[in-house]
Design a protein around this motif. Structure first.
Motif, short mmCIF file in Angstrom:
data_model
loop_
_atom_site.label_atom_id
_atom_site.label_comp_id
_atom_site.label_asym_id
_atom_site.label_seq_id
_atom_site.Cartn_x
_atom_site.Cartn_y
_atom_site.Cartn_z
N ARG A 6 6.03 7.94 -3.80
CA ARG A 6 6.83 7.05 -2.95
C ARG A 6 7.53 5.99 -3.78
NH1 ARG A 6 2.55 8.18 0.80
NH2 ARG A 6 1.38 6.33 0.20
N LEU A 7 6.86 5.49 -4.81
CA LEU A 7 7.50 4.50 -5.68
C LEU A 7 8.69 5.14 -6.41
CD1 LEU A 7 7.47 1.60 -6.70
CD2 LEU A 7 5.89 2.33 -8.50
N ALA A 8 8.53 6.38 -6.87
CA ALA A 8 9.64 7.08 -7.54
C ALA A 8 10.80 7.28 -6.57
CB ALA A 8 9.16 8.42 -8.09
N LEU A 9 10.50 7.62 -5.32
CA LEU A 9 11.56 7.79 -4.32
C LEU A 9 12.28 6.46 -4.08
CD1 LEU A 9 9.65 10.05 -1.78
CD2 LEU A 9 11.58 10.72 -3.23
N ALA A 42 0.83 -1.20 0.00
CA ALA A 42 0.00 0.00 0.00
C ALA A 42 0.87 1.26 0.00
CB ALA A 42 -0.95 0.00 1.20
N LEU A 43 1.93 1.25 0.79
CA LEU A 43 2.84 2.41 0.79
C LEU A 43 3.49 2.60 -0.57
CD1 LEU A 43 4.55 2.14 4.27
CD2 LEU A 43 3.43 4.17 3.34
N LEU A 44 3.84 1.52 -1.22
CA LEU A 44 4.51 1.60 -2.52
C LEU A 44 3.54 1.89 -3.65
CD1 LEU A 44 7.10 -1.30 -2.21
CD2 LEU A 44 7.44 1.15 -1.82
N ALA A 45 2.23 1.84 -3.38
CA ALA A 45 1.22 2.09 -4.41
C ALA A 45 1.10 3.57 -4.77
CB ALA A 45 -0.14 1.54 -3.97
N ALA A 66 9.08 10.73 5.23
CA ALA A 66 8.73 10.50 6.64
C ALA A 66 7.86 9.26 6.77
CB ALA A 66 8.03 11.72 7.22
N LYS A 67 6.89 9.09 5.86
CA LYS A 67 6.04 7.89 5.89
C LYS A 67 6.86 6.63 5.66
CE LYS A 67 1.75 10.09 4.53
NZ LYS A 67 0.67 10.17 3.56
N LEU A 68 7.76 6.68 4.68
CA LEU A 68 8.60 5.52 4.38
C LEU A 68 9.53 5.19 5.55
CD1 LEU A 68 9.51 6.37 0.67
CD2 LEU A 68 7.99 4.53 1.46
N ARG A 69 10.04 6.23 6.21
CA ARG A 69 10.93 6.02 7.35
C ARG A 69 10.15 5.44 8.53
NH1 ARG A 69 11.77 8.79 11.61
NH2 ARG A 69 10.80 10.67 10.84
N LEU A 70 8.99 5.99 8.83
CA LEU A 70 8.17 5.49 9.95
C LEU A 70 7.74 4.04 9.72
CD1 LEU A 70 6.02 8.63 10.80
CD2 LEU A 70 7.79 7.57 12.21
N PRO A 118 8.36 19.89 0.02
CA PRO A 118 7.55 19.52 1.20
C PRO A 118 6.85 18.17 1.02
CG PRO A 118 7.17 21.82 0.63
CD PRO A 118 7.98 21.23 -0.49
N SER A 119 6.39 17.91 -0.20
CA SER A 119 5.73 16.63 -0.49
C SER A 119 6.73 15.48 -0.36
CB SER A 119 5.14 16.66 -1.90
OG SER A 119 4.61 15.41 -2.24
N VAL A 120 7.92 15.66 -0.91
CA VAL A 120 8.96 14.63 -0.83
C VAL A 120 9.30 14.36 0.63
CG1 VAL A 120 11.40 14.14 -1.33
CG2 VAL A 120 9.91 15.04 -3.12
N SER A 121 9.44 15.39 1.42
CA SER A 121 9.76 15.22 2.85
C SER A 121 8.67 14.44 3.56
CB SER A 121 9.95 16.59 3.51
OG SER A 121 11.12 17.21 3.01
N GLN A 122 7.41 14.73 3.26
CA GLN A 122 6.30 14.00 3.88
C GLN A 122 6.30 12.53 3.48
OE1 GLN A 122 2.80 16.25 2.83
NE2 GLN A 122 3.05 17.65 4.56
#
Length: 116
Positions: free
Chosen positions: A35-38, A28-31, A68-72, A61-65
């Motif tokens: 986030r997939l591009a990152l 779901a996170l990778l969907a 943060a989700k990927l890190r958490l 700001p979007s990339v940082s958010q």
């Protein structure tokens, strides 16, 4: 006998359900396209927010958010390099998962035949 296995070697249903739940959360996170591009960029090596912003074309700001989700979620790690924070994919399984998802997309877009 290992924990979570019955004598025949099958996983206990509760642990199997938990495993599926965690896998579904990762997928779901990778969907998300950003986030997939990152993750695609990080699969090639460590990068800071500036590099990742340029690579995925999203606002900082979007990339940082998204980072943060990927890190958490434990999908990426961070380390300090002076004043910069450098991100990396946590492990090879995630690199291969992202790579295979993109390979599947290449097959769909290019009408390539399926293979193993």
């Amino acid at each position: 006998m290992s924990a979570g296995a019955d004598p025949a070697g099958a996983q206990v249903p509760q642990e199997r359900g938990e495993r599926l739940e965690v896998a579904a959360s990762v997928l779901a996170l990778l969907a998300d396209r950003t986030r997939l591009a990152l993750m695609e960029r990080l699969a090639r090596g460590e990068a800071d927010v500036t590099t990742l912003t340029e690579a995925c074309g999203a606002a900082r700001p979007s990339v940082s958010q998204h980072l943060a989700k990927l890190r958490l979620a434990g999908l990426v790690t961070t380390r300090k390099d002076g004043r910069r924070v450098v991100y990396a994919v946590r492990h090879g399984h995630l690199r291969r998962l992202v790579d295979e998802a993109l390979n599947a997309a290449d097959h769909q877009l290019g009408s390539l035949p399926p293979h193993d």
